[in-house]
Design an enzyme around this catalytic site. Structure first.
Site, PDB file in Angstrom:
ATOM      1  CB  CYS A 110      29.390  17.584  -3.002  1.00 25.02           C
ATOM      2  SG  CYS A 110      29.773  17.595  -4.750  1.00 25.02           S
ATOM      3  CG  HIS A 119      25.560  16.277  -1.065  1.00 22.24           C
ATOM      4  ND1 HIS A 119      26.166  16.369  -2.301  1.00 22.24           N
ATOM      5  CD2 HIS A 119      25.253  14.975  -0.889  1.00 22.24           C
ATOM      6  CE1 HIS A 119      26.227  15.165  -2.831  1.00 22.24           C
ATOM      7  NE2 HIS A 119      25.690  14.308  -2.004  1.00 22.24           N
TER       8      HIS A 119
END
Ligand SMILES: *[C@@H]1O[C@H](CO)[C@@H](O)[C@H](O)[C@H]1NC(C)=O
Ligand SMILES: *[C@@H]1O[C@H](CO)[C@@H](O)[C@H](O)[C@H]1NC(C)=O
Ligand SMILES: *[C@@H]1O[C@H](CO)[C@@H](O)[C@H](O)[C@H]1NC(C)=O
Ligand SMILES: *[C@@H]1O[C@H](CO)[C@@H](O)[C@H](O)[C@H]1NC(C)=O
Ligand SMILES: *[C@@H]1O[C@H](CO)[C@@H](O)[C@H](O)[C@H]1NC(C)=O
Ligand SMILES: *[C@@H]1O[C@H](CO)[C@@H](O)[C@H](O)[C@H]1NC(C)=O
Ligand SMILES: *[C@@H]1O[C@H](CO)[C@@H](O)[C@H](O)[C@H]1NC(C)=O
Length: 547
Positions: A82, A136
């Site tokens: 991610c 993120h």
């Protein structure tokens, strides 16, 4: 807590008063013709979608978006995890430039003060807004989703997100657990809602406010599913009866797989229901009935996600924004569901690097909606199993790092200049390409001089490892522990990966220090199970790499 000044800005937005952008050089603002942008980023979504040819999956709303879009069939993330992937495509730089291979640094402090996609739109007069997981969370976006640089207003996070990893999954014993498989009765969960539902509601509220804004908007919506745990409304299981779920076509770890290439999927093992299976580390395997259940829950999560996308796009129509809003849809990376005996992300295979990528551009990828007609009516996945007419599709290999210049170009902003090497000192430049040429009308595209040759396009990905064999931190090594970097190129014909020595102190890869290699041919081995690297050793590998 808001950074100083934000409270007032937020209030201004909420009250619908004319928005005054913080931005500087202001090209697009006040221009009634400027196109808005709705960027939808899904977490861990591989192209298991009807519009990508998956016959099992019910994704009618995303398929409908695809039918009005240009869809990139061969799109790849730059690192299949991610934070590195998101920081890469949101800054338009590769992981070797952001120097983020883990979750532990903020690029502005650690690599260079690179601009982001939303920052660029904001500086060009757009109101930029973030809903859900776009950056993120954590230090990789300075605990603030890169605020205040990227966003005009404070990013929104759904309040029910905090329950994602808690014990909210009812097990066969009637107790609540922190399971991997977590179909829920939404009325029963804390707050009576789920994060992606809340994000859809918030995004629709923001769209409503934007209908009276004098400035164009850039709204990024980051959905959480199908990221683990598979916590989704349980009725979606009915779309995927277990007896209809097949295993991955290649569920064994291939004999020729170098151990350094294998990711031991430690995050899955930590869930209570998986722990109870006493799986052997690192190779497993997971019992086949449980493999089916994982696949079932991933697919059900995708259909649940599809309904959220459907509600969001249907509102875009209702608010008469579908005729002046670009919709871009993608994911941060793919996910293995048992292919070559692997699960989760954390590798360089197609199954984890390939992503859905499509762009709806009003009047360009589809005719403008006629007054009173809806382009994106909500489709109930339980009612419909018909496949949507596909839209146009581009076969060239493309990279997520190209999202930045592509969105800028489609919105009519100046495409940032190509980055020099190195580019740590340059705040605004691009390492990807503008994909604008693919959006030319069909008749022009027949001209080979304008149409790219798929054989010339290459997608780069990379993955770090702490050791040559799978161990506890092979999925997510911290920067200081990285010893090997797998550099991977994908062409239309093959995937070629070399795992080479890497120094995390100097950020240097040593291509004379080859730990392992992989070579898979797309035509004869589309699933990447037959490593031909040794067979071609001594032959002319560079010849394969030449265009
Ligand atoms: C990160 O956030 C902190 C706290 O808000 C701030 O002081 C610092 O300047 C930020 N870092 C950068 C590089 O902007
Ligand atoms: C980094 O970029 C932001 C946005 O352009 C700017 O406000 C800030 O002053 C820059 N920081 C440094 C240290 O150059
Ligand atoms: C499951 O498979 C059967 C047999 O192919 C098919 O008739 C049925 O429609 C499938 N069920 C669903 C929900 O897709
Ligand atoms: C390739 O060669 C290396 C070094 O001799 C060896 O360790 C590895 O097992 C071989 N791989 C395959 C797939 O034969
Ligand atoms: C896993 O190990 C525990 C403790 O050794 C045991 O009680 C349990 O039955 C095992 N479960 C399975 C599925 O083998
Ligand atoms: C979009 O549709 C609305 C409502 O039908 C209309 O007022 C507006 O002029 C249209 N904008 C464009 C760019 O066509
Ligand atoms: C690169 O690797 C080779 C082979 O292991 C080694 O001889 C050389 O010293 C390494 N170079 C650097 C700069 O570490």
């Amino acid at each position: 807590m808001l950074p100083p000044g934000w409270g007032l800005l937020w209030l201004g937005l909420v009250l619908g008063s004319t928005y005054v952008s913080l931005g500087s050089c202001n090209l697009a603002s006040n221009s009634k013709d400027a196109l808005n942008v709705l960027l939808i980023i899904v977490d861990d979504l591989r192209p298991s979608l009807g519009c990508y040819g998956d016959k099992l999956i019910r994704s009618p709303n995303i398929d409908q978006l695809a039918s009005h879009s240009l869809l990139f069939w061969n799109a790849f993330a730059q690192q299949a995890v991610c934070a590195p992937s998101r920081v890469s495509f949101l800054t338009g730089r590769r992981p070797d430039t952001t120097r983020l291979y883990d979750f532990n640094s903020y690029w502005r402090a650690h690599a260079g003060n690179f601009s982001t996609i939303p920052q660029y739109f904001k500086e060009n007069g757009y109101v930029t807004m973030s809903v859900g997981k776009v950056f993120h969370p954590g230090i990789s976006s300075n605990h603030s989703d890169d605020s205040p640089y990227s966003w005009s207003v404070p990013p929104y996070h759904p309040s029910s997100e905090k329950y994602e990893n808690t014990k909210t999954c009812r097990g066969p014993d009637g107790e609540l657990h922190a399971n991997l498989l977590c179909p829920v009765d939404v009325a029963d969960v804390p707050e009576g809602t789920l994060p992606d539902k809340q994000s859809t509601e918030q995004a629709i509220r923001l769209l409503e406010k934007m209908t009276s804004s004098a400035s164009p908007f850039f709204l990024a919506v980051g959905y959480h599913k199908p990221h683990i745990p598979f916590r989704y409304p349980k009725e979606f299981q009915k779309l995927y009866p277990l007896e209809n779920i097949t295993l991955a076509p290649d569920p064994q770890v291939p004999a020729g797989l170098p151990p350094v290439a294998y990711n031991p999927w430690m995050d899955i093992r930590q869930r209570e229901d998986v722990k109870a299976l006493n799986l052997s580390v690192p190779y497993g395997p997971i019992p086949v009935d449980f493999q089916r259940k994982i696949r079932q829950s991933y697919f059900a999560s995708v259909s649940y996600l599809d309904t959220q996308v459907g509600h969001l796009l249907s509102s875009l129509d209702d608010l008469h924004l579908a005729n002046n809003t670009i919709v871009a849809f993608t994911s941060d990376h793919g996910w293995a569901l048992g292919e070559h005996g692997e699960w989760a992300k954390y590798s360089n295979f197609d199954i984890t690097t390939r992503v859905p990528l499509m762009f709806y551009v009003p009047g360009r990828t589809a005719p403008l909606p006629e007054a009173g007609k809806k382009l994106f009516p909500y489709i109930d996945p339980f009612d419909s199993s018909e496949l949507m007419e596909p839209g146009r599709r581009a076969e060239d290999l493309v990279e997520l790092v190209s999202l930045f210049p592509t969105l800028a170009g489609l919105a009519g902003l100046r495409v940032p200049p190509r980055c020099p090497v190195p580019s740590f000192h340059v705040e605004l430049c691009r390492e990807g390409q503008s994909l604008g040429k693919h959006f030319r009308p069909h008749d022009l595209e027949e001209d080979p001089a304008l149409h790219g040759d798929p054989r010339e396009s290459i997608a780069y990905s990379q993955y770090p490892r702490p050791a040559d064999s799978p161990q506890w931190n092979s999925d997510k090594p911290s920067l200081k522990d990285i010893k090997v970097m797998g550099y991977s190129i994908r062409t239309i014909d093959y995937r070629f990966t070399v795992w080479v020595g890497f120094s995390p102190h100097e950020f240097l890869a040593n291509f004379s220090d080859v730990h392992a290699g992989e070579l898979y041919f797309v035509d004869s081995d589309p699933l990447q199970d037959h490593n031909m690297y040794n067979d071609t050793q001594g032959e002319d590998l560079p010849r394969l790499l030449a265009p």
